[in-house]
Design an enzyme around this catalytic site. Sequence first.
Site, mmCIF file in Angstrom:
data_model
loop_
_atom_site.group_PDB
_atom_site.id
_atom_site.type_symbol
_atom_site.label_atom_id
_atom_site.label_comp_id
_atom_site.label_asym_id
_atom_site.label_seq_id
_atom_site.Cartn_x
_atom_site.Cartn_y
_atom_site.Cartn_z
ATOM 1 N N LYS A 79 38.118 38.605 34.157
ATOM 2 C CA LYS A 79 38.386 38.290 35.560
ATOM 3 C C LYS A 79 39.880 38.413 35.844
ATOM 4 O O LYS A 79 40.684 37.703 35.256
ATOM 5 C CB LYS A 79 37.898 36.874 35.885
ATOM 6 C CG LYS A 79 36.387 36.700 35.699
ATOM 7 C CD LYS A 79 35.932 35.283 35.995
ATOM 8 C CE LYS A 79 36.516 34.284 35.031
ATOM 9 N NZ LYS A 79 35.948 32.926 35.190
ATOM 10 N N THR A 131 40.825 27.045 45.579
ATOM 11 C CA THR A 131 40.065 27.835 44.602
ATOM 12 C C THR A 131 39.498 26.970 43.477
ATOM 13 O O THR A 131 39.136 27.491 42.429
ATOM 14 C CB THR A 131 40.975 28.923 43.997
ATOM 15 O OG1 THR A 131 42.132 28.291 43.408
ATOM 16 C CG2 THR A 131 41.439 29.904 45.058
ATOM 17 N N GLY A 137 37.136 25.467 41.147
ATOM 18 C CA GLY A 137 35.747 25.732 40.762
ATOM 19 C C GLY A 137 35.288 27.168 40.913
ATOM 20 O O GLY A 137 34.096 27.446 40.805
ATOM 21 N N THR A 138 36.224 28.108 41.117
ATOM 22 C CA THR A 138 35.797 29.501 41.300
ATOM 23 C C THR A 138 35.141 30.072 40.044
ATOM 24 O O THR A 138 34.154 30.807 40.127
ATOM 25 C CB THR A 138 36.985 30.399 41.702
ATOM 26 O OG1 THR A 138 38.070 30.161 40.795
ATOM 27 C CG2 THR A 138 37.444 30.107 43.111
ATOM 28 N N GLY A 139 35.700 29.746 38.866
ATOM 29 C CA GLY A 139 35.121 30.270 37.623
ATOM 30 C C GLY A 139 33.725 29.746 37.372
ATOM 31 O O GLY A 139 32.819 30.501 36.987
ATOM 32 N N CYS A 140 33.537 28.450 37.599
ATOM 33 C CA CYS A 140 32.214 27.839 37.443
ATOM 34 C C CYS A 140 31.220 28.496 38.395
ATOM 35 O O CYS A 140 30.082 28.811 38.033
ATOM 36 C CB CYS A 140 32.272 26.338 37.740
ATOM 37 S SG CYS A 140 33.543 25.417 36.857
#
Length: 260
Positions: free
Chosen positions: A173, A204, A206-209
């Site tokens: 990412k 942003t 929690g974007t990865g989760c």
Amino acid sequence: MKKVLTIAGSDCSGGAGIQADIKTITAHKMYAMSAITALTAQNTTGVYGIMEASPEFVANQLDCIFTDIIPDSVKIGMVSSSAIIKVIVKKLKQYNAKNIVVDPVMVSTSGSKLLSDEARNALINELMPLGRVITPNIPETEVLCGFPVKNEEDMIAAAKKISEIIKGSILVKGGHLVNDAIDLLYEEGNIHWFKSKRINNPNTHGTGCTLSSAIACNLAAGYSLEESIKNAKEYLTGALGAMLDLGKASGPLDHTYNIK
């Protein structure tokens, strides 16, 4: 109804972790289940406490899930100790879990190391190889490949290096780079780029989760990995584009933007 399991830590403020995963799965009109690895006391300004679940209790949760409502896909997030990682690996193998998405939570957004060396080795050598895809951000990619990642050429080199130890697919990412939001999928030696317009939203958390859970939802629905990532990125873009603004620092996404 498709069923999706998230194995991760709880975020009491609701923006990341288990809470973000459940919202994402629900927004995809799927049935969400969770095995909680840790409780955290956190909000948009930082993490103020962590209380780990025991490995035995994590195993108990997974037994209850897999012997009753069998998941169509599994997303794995925060796993903070080697003992918990080992029990997750054991149970996923025991129940022949499918469509596993591993979000290797190793480095915080601020660059802090979140795992001990022992836990990191267990994550890399035992858990990640079970994943159909792993989804490291740039700092995590640098930990895995062992060199700095500054541009698209570095992303390709890093993915090739990581593929020497991880036989599943790798989604690097690129959100930490300064150009447009660009991600690299390295799948069986093939390279595919996902490019999207960078949304100017400072919130942003929690974007990865959210992205890894959305990928798991699409895999559960039967999409290919490439299609799953494309659809998941579109969902994430919409959740960011809704411009929800909560909290004193980097706030959460609007996970339900697509629910009328």
